[in-house]
Design an enzyme around this catalytic site. Structure first.
Site, mmCIF file in Angstrom:
data_model
loop_
_atom_site.group_PDB
_atom_site.id
_atom_site.type_symbol
_atom_site.label_atom_id
_atom_site.label_comp_id
_atom_site.label_asym_id
_atom_site.label_seq_id
_atom_site.Cartn_x
_atom_site.Cartn_y
_atom_site.Cartn_z
ATOM 1 N N LEU A 1 0.450 8.233 -1.924
ATOM 2 C CA LEU A 1 1.656 8.198 -1.093
ATOM 3 C C LEU A 1 1.275 8.259 0.379
ATOM 4 O O LEU A 1 0.562 9.178 0.801
ATOM 5 C CB LEU A 1 2.572 9.376 -1.444
ATOM 6 C CG LEU A 1 2.998 9.498 -2.913
ATOM 7 C CD1 LEU A 1 3.601 10.867 -3.173
ATOM 8 C CD2 LEU A 1 3.995 8.409 -3.253
ATOM 9 N N ASP A 2 1.722 7.274 1.135
ATOM 10 C CA ASP A 2 1.570 7.344 2.582
ATOM 11 C C ASP A 2 2.470 8.462 3.102
ATOM 12 O O ASP A 2 3.490 8.780 2.486
ATOM 13 C CB ASP A 2 1.939 5.997 3.196
ATOM 14 C CG ASP A 2 1.752 5.989 4.698
ATOM 15 O OD1 ASP A 2 0.740 6.537 5.163
ATOM 16 O OD2 ASP A 2 2.613 5.438 5.404
ATOM 17 N N LYS A 3 2.110 9.059 4.221
ATOM 18 C CA LYS A 3 2.908 10.170 4.748
ATOM 19 C C LYS A 3 4.105 9.666 5.551
ATOM 20 O O LYS A 3 5.252 9.856 5.157
ATOM 21 C CB LYS A 3 2.050 11.083 5.623
ATOM 22 C CG LYS A 3 2.843 12.286 6.199
ATOM 23 C CD LYS A 3 1.989 13.144 7.093
ATOM 24 C CE LYS A 3 1.737 12.496 8.438
ATOM 25 N NZ LYS A 3 2.998 12.417 9.267
ATOM 26 N N THR B 1 7.237 7.490 4.235
ATOM 27 C CA THR B 1 7.292 7.517 2.775
ATOM 28 C C THR B 1 7.667 8.911 2.293
ATOM 29 O O THR B 1 8.714 9.116 1.679
ATOM 30 C CB THR B 1 5.942 7.086 2.172
ATOM 31 O OG1 THR B 1 5.649 5.755 2.597
ATOM 32 C CG2 THR B 1 5.991 7.122 0.657
ATOM 33 N N LYS C 1 -8.209 4.103 3.478
ATOM 34 C CA LYS C 1 -7.229 4.173 2.393
ATOM 35 C C LYS C 1 -7.628 3.249 1.254
ATOM 36 O O LYS C 1 -7.442 3.579 0.074
ATOM 37 C CB LYS C 1 -5.834 3.808 2.922
ATOM 38 C CG LYS C 1 -5.234 4.833 3.869
ATOM 39 C CD LYS C 1 -3.814 4.452 4.255
ATOM 40 C CE LYS C 1 -3.193 5.491 5.186
ATOM 41 N NZ LYS C 1 -1.799 5.154 5.545
#
Length: 685
Positions: free
Chosen positions: A381-383, A386, A560
């Protein structure tokens, strides 16, 4: 996906596009026929010897199915033929009368089916029309004309019922197409309002939407405030408040006051159009199980046809069976052989799953992604944007060194209101009720903050570096700053010439339902991992709030990508959730990429395998659950179809199954798997 190719709502015609496979008997084709996405004409159907409803493209249509009253009449006449065969004297005259009744029943059931089957047989195509034509002809030749009449009548009835049931899945597109209104109320150059076709309204025009009306086109609100029901686009169950500057989408419902909006997307290029196109493209793809079934059916049908031929020829030659008995059993086997229930079981289930997801604002780009989502064991999960709101907010502030609370709030609000820096804007918004003092000699301090004078006194609103440069730091201040930084907050200080007078902590806040969504992922057996480009301390702080144990900060896009590869090696199938732009490498590497909050954005729709139209993280766990249920139903249907075939195959070989019983078994199995697949349309969460 290019929305430019998608015709406007008023121009769309649901042209048939077959989702059948080579080897399909054709009985499955009513389930999934989609509008052609790139051209107005219908796409060619699989050449299976069995086209439906006059769909163009194969040259052997049997036309529309008979109406229900006509089929009922055919069944009554077929029953009369059956009774005449059983009860009336065994004379030539009564035989001719019975055969005439059978012929009438077949005619009422649809000569188009019979003719289509003969044409397909001449080309060597073994579809269900072919099997019906061979079975009916053979039954007449061996004197089983009541059986022939009952076969055709029952087949026509089952086809009609199956067609209506399968329509529920394929009409999902038509339902979406019908959402956007055909007309819009447009402001003319003289200021008057005129109604015109929505497809003729240009980008930049101003349209008016009254309470209770659907929004005709995508746009930005210019005047008015209202609540908009966006369920048709984003799947949100609660109406969203809209005001000047907010985006609205075609087909959503204005529930409150009157709105005026400036059109941002012409008909054919709206968010709804892109949703329709995405669903169509998804439905046109094949899931892994579907591809397997189609390959199996392509071999199965001709194999059983050959087996039926052997049953007709070998037993009379080798086992002293009567020729008529052997031929009859072979004809029954031909009817049982059709794998329509097997082949229809996969596409109708996949389409139902895709439609159920689309209704909840989740666009899954194909059956492959729908079926493979069940395999996910980790989701990255991107911060920003998101897990968090994606914009800073003032989350805490306090006066310092005995300063008066109201006074410092007024000064900070006035200074922050003069700056366009995101942190200053967050402070100004958080203190909106306090501003009022006039700022003179305002000056931005690059990389540090800003300063100005109010009521003859110099003030500065800046970061820790500015306080250090002015010699205003103290151990107590350093401790307070460290405490906020551990929580992932950015601290801004209000200073005068003598010291720090207030601390303002700004942070990107976690979305309200993020913790629950993360808990749902964990409950589904999926490990959540945060990947963020922000500093590690901030990433850890946000992860703690969201309930994520594994958080990694300070990552560049290539970092990532490497993290996704590591997760795949450690956990197995891994998903990536991001905005579809900065996270593109990781989205591409992931087994399934999820784009969040993509309503109205082309880039996010292009980047991911699954597009979640609103910001609801809970939709990720829902997608996993839907995938698992879809896969389970797929194999339930395959088991049902093959199991019923096996039972009646044995009965036919033992001489216990008649031809009309075989039709009941075959079409009954088809209806059963269709109904089972359609259960996905009723899925709740």
């Amino acid at each position: 996906m290019t929305s430019a190719n998608n015709p406007s709502k008023t121009e769309r015609t649901p042209a048939a596009k077959s989702a059948e496979a080579p080897g399909c008997c054709g009985g499955c084709s009513p389930a999934i026929r989609l509008r052609a996405t790139a051209a107005p004409q219908a796409a060619p159907q699989a050449d299976d010897g069995h086209a439906h409803d006059g769909a163009a493209g194969d040259g052997h249509d049997h036309g529309p199915l008979p109406s229900l009253p006509r089929i009922v009449a055919a069944l009554l006449v077929a029953l009369a033929a059956e009774l005449s065969h059983l009860l009336l004297p065994d004379t030539r005259a009564w035989h001719i009368a019975g055969m005439a009744l059978a012929a009438v029943a077949i005619g009422l059931s649809g000569l188009g089916i019979y003719a289509s089957g003969l044409r397909a047989l001449m080309r060597g195509k073994l579809g269900i029309d072919t099997l019906m034509a061979v079975a009916v002809t053979g039954a007449f030749l061996i004197g089983q004309w009541p059986e022939a009449a009952m076969v055709m009548s029952l087949y026509a009835l089952a086809e009609l019922i199956e067609h209506k049931a399968a329509d529920r899945a394929r009409n999902a597109i038509a339902g979406l197409m019908a959402l956007a209104p055909d007309e819009a109320e447009v402001q003319a150059p003289d200021g008057s309002w005129q109604r015109q076709r929505a497809r003729t309204v240009p980008v930049g025009a101003v349209v008016r939407v009254r309470p209770g009306e659907r929004v005709p086109l995508d746009g930005t609100v210019t005047e008015g405030r209202s609540a908009i029901d966006q369920a048709s686009v984003t799947g949100e169950s609660i109406p969203v408040d809209k005001g000047p500057g907010d985006a609205v989408f075609a087909a959503t419902v204005n529930q409150g006051g009157e709105l005026q909006l400036r059109v941002t997307a012409a008909a054919g290029q709206t968010t709804l159009d892109r949703i329709i196109e995405a669903v169509e493209q998804a439905q046109a793809t094949r899931a892994p199980t579907q591809r397997f079934v189609e390959r199996f059916a392509a071999i199965y049908t001709p194999t059983v046809f050959v087996l039926a031929l052997l049953v007709a020829l070998l037993p009379p030659l080798l086992l002293d069976w009567a020729w008529l008995e052997a031929i009859y059993k072979a004809l029954v086997l031909l009817v049982i052989a059709c794998p329509c229930a097997l082949v229809i079981s996969t596409p109708v289930t996949v389409v139902s799953g895709l439609t159920a997801a689309a209704r909840r604002g989740v666009l899954i780009k194909g059956g492959t992604h729908l079926e493979n989502a069940r395999k996910l064991r980790a989701v990255a999960l991107d911060k920003t944007g998101t897990l968090t709101e994606g914009k800073p907010r003032l989350v805490h502030w306090q006066p310092w060194q005995g300063a008066q609370r109201n006074a410092v709030a007024r000064v900070a609000a006035s200074l922050a209101g003069r700056s366009d820096h995101p942190v200053s804007l967050a402070i100004a918004q958080g203190l909106a009720d306090e501003a009022g003092d006039t700022v003179t000699d305002f000056r931005a301090l690059v990389g540090r903050g800003s300063e100005g004078r109010m009521n003859g006194q110099a003030w500065a609103l800046g970061n820790h570096r500015l306080a250090e440069e002015r010699g205003l730091c103290s151990p107590a201040l350093e401790a307070a700053l460290a405490e906020h930084e551990q929580q992932g907050r950015t601290v801004t200080l209000l200073m005068d010439e003598h010291g720090v007078r207030a601390l303002f902590a700004v942070a990107d806040t976690v979305k309200p339902h993020a913790r629950r969504a993360v808990a749902e992922l964990i409950a589904a057996g999926v490990t959540p991992v945060m990947l963020s480009g922000d500093n590690p301390a901030t990433a850890q702080a946000v992860a703690r709030q969201a309930g994520i144990a594994d958080a990694r900060g300070g990552l560049l896009p290539q970092d990532k990508l490497q993290a996704i590869r590591a997760l795949q090696q450690h956990h197995g199938a891994t998903g990536m959730t991001g905005d579809g732009i900065n996270d593109a490498p990781a989205l591409a590497q992931a087994d399934i990429g999820f784009a969040m909050g993509a309503a109205g954005t082309d880039i996010a729709m292009e980047a991911a395998d699954v597009v979640i139209m609103n910001d609801d993280l809970g939709r990720i766990a829902e997608t996993v659950r839907l995938s698992r249920r879809t896969h389970a139903l797929l194999w339930q249907n395959i088991t049902l179809a093959l199991g019923i075939k096996a039972v009646f195959f044995v009965l036919a070989v033992l001489g216990q199954a008649t031809m009309w019983m075989a039709v009941f078994a075959d079409m009954g199995a088809s209806l059963l798997v269709v109904a089972n697949g359609l259960r996905l349309l009723r899925m709740r969460g």
